[in-house]
Design a protein around this motif. Structure first.
Motif, mmCIF file in Angstrom:
data_model
loop_
_atom_site.group_PDB
_atom_site.id
_atom_site.type_symbol
_atom_site.label_atom_id
_atom_site.label_comp_id
_atom_site.label_asym_id
_atom_site.label_seq_id
_atom_site.Cartn_x
_atom_site.Cartn_y
_atom_site.Cartn_z
ATOM 1 N N SER A 75 16.598 0.904 51.536
ATOM 2 C CA SER A 75 16.455 -0.112 50.441
ATOM 3 C C SER A 75 17.515 -1.116 50.399
ATOM 4 O O SER A 75 18.591 -1.057 50.820
ATOM 5 C CB SER A 75 16.326 0.735 49.246
ATOM 6 O OG SER A 75 16.086 -0.204 48.410
ATOM 7 N N ASP A 76 16.908 -2.307 49.919
ATOM 8 C CA ASP A 76 17.895 -3.333 49.919
ATOM 9 C C ASP A 76 18.314 -4.018 48.344
ATOM 10 O O ASP A 76 18.940 -4.367 48.308
ATOM 11 C CB ASP A 76 16.945 -4.572 50.527
ATOM 12 C CG ASP A 76 16.884 -4.725 51.832
ATOM 13 O OD1 ASP A 76 17.554 -3.938 52.672
ATOM 14 O OD2 ASP A 76 15.998 -5.491 52.295
ATOM 15 N N ARG A 77 17.689 -3.128 47.442
ATOM 16 C CA ARG A 77 17.954 -3.436 46.170
ATOM 17 C C ARG A 77 18.824 -2.214 45.757
ATOM 18 O O ARG A 77 18.740 -1.225 45.799
ATOM 19 C CB ARG A 77 16.607 -3.414 45.238
ATOM 20 C CG ARG A 77 15.397 -4.231 45.450
ATOM 21 C CD ARG A 77 14.290 -3.949 44.820
ATOM 22 N NE ARG A 77 14.541 -3.528 43.253
ATOM 23 C CZ ARG A 77 13.689 -2.849 42.719
ATOM 24 N NH1 ARG A 77 12.404 -2.470 43.215
ATOM 25 N NH2 ARG A 77 14.015 -2.528 41.401
ATOM 26 N N ALA A 78 20.100 -2.982 45.280
ATOM 27 C CA ALA A 78 21.300 -2.221 44.773
ATOM 28 C C ALA A 78 20.762 -1.209 43.613
ATOM 29 O O ALA A 78 21.267 -0.151 43.605
ATOM 30 C CB ALA A 78 22.369 -2.821 44.440
ATOM 31 N N ASP A 79 19.885 -1.730 42.431
ATOM 32 C CA ASP A 79 19.568 -0.869 41.475
ATOM 33 C C ASP A 79 18.809 0.269 41.881
ATOM 34 O O ASP A 79 18.974 1.357 41.397
ATOM 35 C CB ASP A 79 19.037 -1.575 40.278
ATOM 36 C CG ASP A 79 17.542 -2.374 40.908
ATOM 37 O OD1 ASP A 79 17.450 -2.373 42.156
ATOM 38 O OD2 ASP A 79 16.650 -2.535 40.313
ATOM 39 N N SER A 80 17.894 0.192 42.986
ATOM 40 C CA SER A 80 17.202 1.427 43.283
ATOM 41 C C SER A 80 17.957 2.247 44.032
ATOM 42 O O SER A 80 17.785 3.460 44.203
ATOM 43 C CB SER A 80 15.884 0.787 44.185
ATOM 44 O OG SER A 80 16.370 -0.020 45.278
ATOM 45 N N LYS A 81 19.095 1.768 45.046
ATOM 46 C CA LYS A 81 19.787 2.563 45.481
ATOM 47 C C LYS A 81 20.583 3.465 44.599
ATOM 48 O O LYS A 81 20.858 4.899 44.744
ATOM 49 C CB LYS A 81 20.881 1.893 46.411
ATOM 50 C CG LYS A 81 20.411 1.238 47.590
ATOM 51 C CD LYS A 81 21.402 0.509 48.255
ATOM 52 C CE LYS A 81 20.652 -0.169 49.716
ATOM 53 N NZ LYS A 81 21.936 -0.847 50.383
ATOM 54 N N MET A 82 21.031 3.228 43.603
ATOM 55 C CA MET A 82 21.814 3.649 42.557
ATOM 56 C C MET A 82 20.875 5.098 42.141
ATOM 57 O O MET A 82 21.530 6.109 41.906
ATOM 58 C CB MET A 82 22.260 2.857 41.406
ATOM 59 C CG MET A 82 23.373 1.896 41.810
ATOM 60 S SD MET A 82 24.857 2.702 42.332
ATOM 61 C CE MET A 82 25.527 2.523 40.907
ATOM 62 N N GLN A 83 19.771 4.715 41.594
ATOM 63 C CA GLN A 83 18.695 5.646 41.049
ATOM 64 C C GLN A 83 18.389 6.856 42.188
ATOM 65 O O GLN A 83 18.333 7.753 41.919
ATOM 66 C CB GLN A 83 17.407 5.074 40.892
ATOM 67 C CG GLN A 83 17.507 4.040 39.536
ATOM 68 C CD GLN A 83 16.238 3.276 39.340
ATOM 69 O OE1 GLN A 83 15.151 3.288 40.159
ATOM 70 N NE2 GLN A 83 16.068 2.859 38.131
ATOM 71 N N LEU A 84 18.511 6.179 43.545
ATOM 72 C CA LEU A 84 18.172 7.022 44.772
ATOM 73 C C LEU A 84 19.243 8.075 44.716
ATOM 74 O O LEU A 84 18.949 9.403 45.209
ATOM 75 C CB LEU A 84 17.901 6.180 46.155
ATOM 76 C CG LEU A 84 17.404 6.978 47.217
ATOM 77 C CD1 LEU A 84 16.134 7.406 46.771
ATOM 78 C CD2 LEU A 84 17.313 5.995 48.333
ATOM 79 N N ILE A 85 20.594 7.444 44.602
ATOM 80 C CA ILE A 85 21.732 8.572 45.006
ATOM 81 C C ILE A 85 21.785 9.564 43.777
ATOM 82 O O ILE A 85 22.031 10.600 43.782
ATOM 83 C CB ILE A 85 23.063 7.578 44.960
ATOM 84 C CG1 ILE A 85 23.011 6.846 46.207
ATOM 85 C CG2 ILE A 85 24.430 8.649 44.941
ATOM 86 C CD1 ILE A 85 22.919 7.796 47.408
ATOM 87 N N THR A 120 11.451 8.453 41.154
ATOM 88 C CA THR A 120 10.394 7.409 40.614
ATOM 89 C C THR A 120 11.208 6.342 40.067
ATOM 90 O O THR A 120 12.197 6.089 39.943
ATOM 91 C CB THR A 120 9.913 7.998 39.461
ATOM 92 O OG1 THR A 120 10.962 8.382 38.458
ATOM 93 C CG2 THR A 120 9.080 9.399 39.587
ATOM 94 N N ASP A 121 10.016 5.040 40.393
ATOM 95 C CA ASP A 121 10.586 3.672 39.985
ATOM 96 C C ASP A 121 9.751 3.204 39.024
ATOM 97 O O ASP A 121 8.745 2.705 39.558
ATOM 98 C CB ASP A 121 10.905 2.940 40.991
ATOM 99 C CG ASP A 121 11.686 1.350 40.871
ATOM 100 O OD1 ASP A 121 12.092 1.292 39.800
ATOM 101 O OD2 ASP A 121 11.386 0.584 41.845
ATOM 102 N N GLY A 122 9.942 3.323 37.869
ATOM 103 C CA GLY A 122 8.800 3.075 36.728
ATOM 104 C C GLY A 122 7.912 4.098 36.938
ATOM 105 O O GLY A 122 8.077 5.094 36.620
ATOM 106 N N ASP A 123 6.731 3.382 37.219
ATOM 107 C CA ASP A 123 5.446 4.364 37.130
ATOM 108 C C ASP A 123 4.989 4.925 38.582
ATOM 109 O O ASP A 123 3.996 5.769 38.709
ATOM 110 C CB ASP A 123 4.139 3.906 36.601
ATOM 111 C CG ASP A 123 4.074 2.353 37.178
ATOM 112 O OD1 ASP A 123 4.542 2.030 38.053
ATOM 113 O OD2 ASP A 123 2.567 1.973 36.816
ATOM 114 N N ARG A 124 5.682 4.640 39.663
ATOM 115 C CA ARG A 124 5.385 5.012 40.863
ATOM 116 C C ARG A 124 6.441 5.914 41.733
ATOM 117 O O ARG A 124 7.710 5.893 41.210
ATOM 118 C CB ARG A 124 5.267 3.977 41.938
ATOM 119 C CG ARG A 124 6.502 2.950 42.152
ATOM 120 C CD ARG A 124 6.427 1.909 43.079
ATOM 121 N NE ARG A 124 7.494 1.090 43.406
ATOM 122 C CZ ARG A 124 8.063 0.813 44.407
ATOM 123 N NH1 ARG A 124 7.599 1.317 45.644
ATOM 124 N NH2 ARG A 124 9.058 0.320 44.546
ATOM 125 N N ALA A 125 6.025 6.821 42.397
ATOM 126 C CA ALA A 125 7.043 7.963 43.032
ATOM 127 C C ALA A 125 7.035 7.345 44.529
ATOM 128 O O ALA A 125 6.374 6.976 45.170
ATOM 129 C CB ALA A 125 6.646 9.309 42.908
#
Length: 195
Positions: free
Chosen positions: A90-100, A144-149
């Motif tokens: 993933s390229d988005r840092a905010d989604s990487k934080m949620q992923l970790i 999950t990111d918002g309403d999508r898994a």
């Protein structure tokens, strides 16, 4: 000397080497015995460690003044910090934080205490992650990111062990700046930001 040429000795191109004649002059380097093609056979940088030396009379010149700074005292624990590379595409840092965060919650047997993450690829823990005999492990993570898994794969690889005592040694003048001090300071900075 030709018109417009500055003083000094003009550069001379050395004659080709004859077989069996030792190299002399430029290109031989200082120290060590010349190896193939005139290069030193021993690298000085691999055998010499730089050590900071305090200047004599440091703090004796000038006048003392009071300065107000925005700092706080800190005791750095004498522990080992474990640095891991956490790779995900993933390229988005905010989604990487949620992923970790999802990774740590879905694998509590591996992440027994919270790890800190810098948003790029660096993951730090105060304990060694249990990968068995391997240095790396791939994890399947659902988040999950918002309403999508989404399903992702994260590969966590052991990078290095950091002895935090190097920061104490550095601040007391017993050690000069090197890669270990830089890495320990980066880890401490990430811990403070995540705090």
């Amino acid at each position: 000397m030709a018109p417009g040429q500055r003083g000094g000795t003009p550069f001379l191109i050395p004659a080709p080497q004859q077989s069996g004649v030792p190299s002399r002059g430029r290109g031989g380097g200082r120290g060590g015995v010349a190896g193939p093609q005139g290069s030193p056979s021993v690298s000085v940088s691999s055998t010499v460690q730089a050590v900071g030396v305090p200047r004599p009379g440091f703090g004796n010149a000038g006048r003392q003044i009071n300065i107000r700074v925005n700092t706080s005292a800190m005791n750095i624990p004498d522990i080992t910090v474990y640095h891991y590379d956490a790779v995900e595409n993933s390229d988005r840092a905010d989604s990487k934080m949620q992923l970790i965060k999802a990774l740590q919650s879905q694998y509590p047997g591996v992440f027994i205490r919270a790890a800190v993450y810098d948003g790029n690829n660096n993951l730090y823990t105060s304990y060694k992650l249990n990968f068995g005999t391997e240095l790396s492990r791939q994890f399947d993570v659902t988040w999950t990111d918002g309403d999508r898994a989404s399903n992702s794969k994260i590969t966590v690889t052991e990078a290095r062990e950091i002895n935090m005592d190097v920061l104490r040694r550095y601040t007391t003048g017993l050690q000069s700046w090197d890669e270990n001090v830089s890495t320990a300071l980066s880890a401490l900075n990430i811990v403070l930001r995540m705090g």
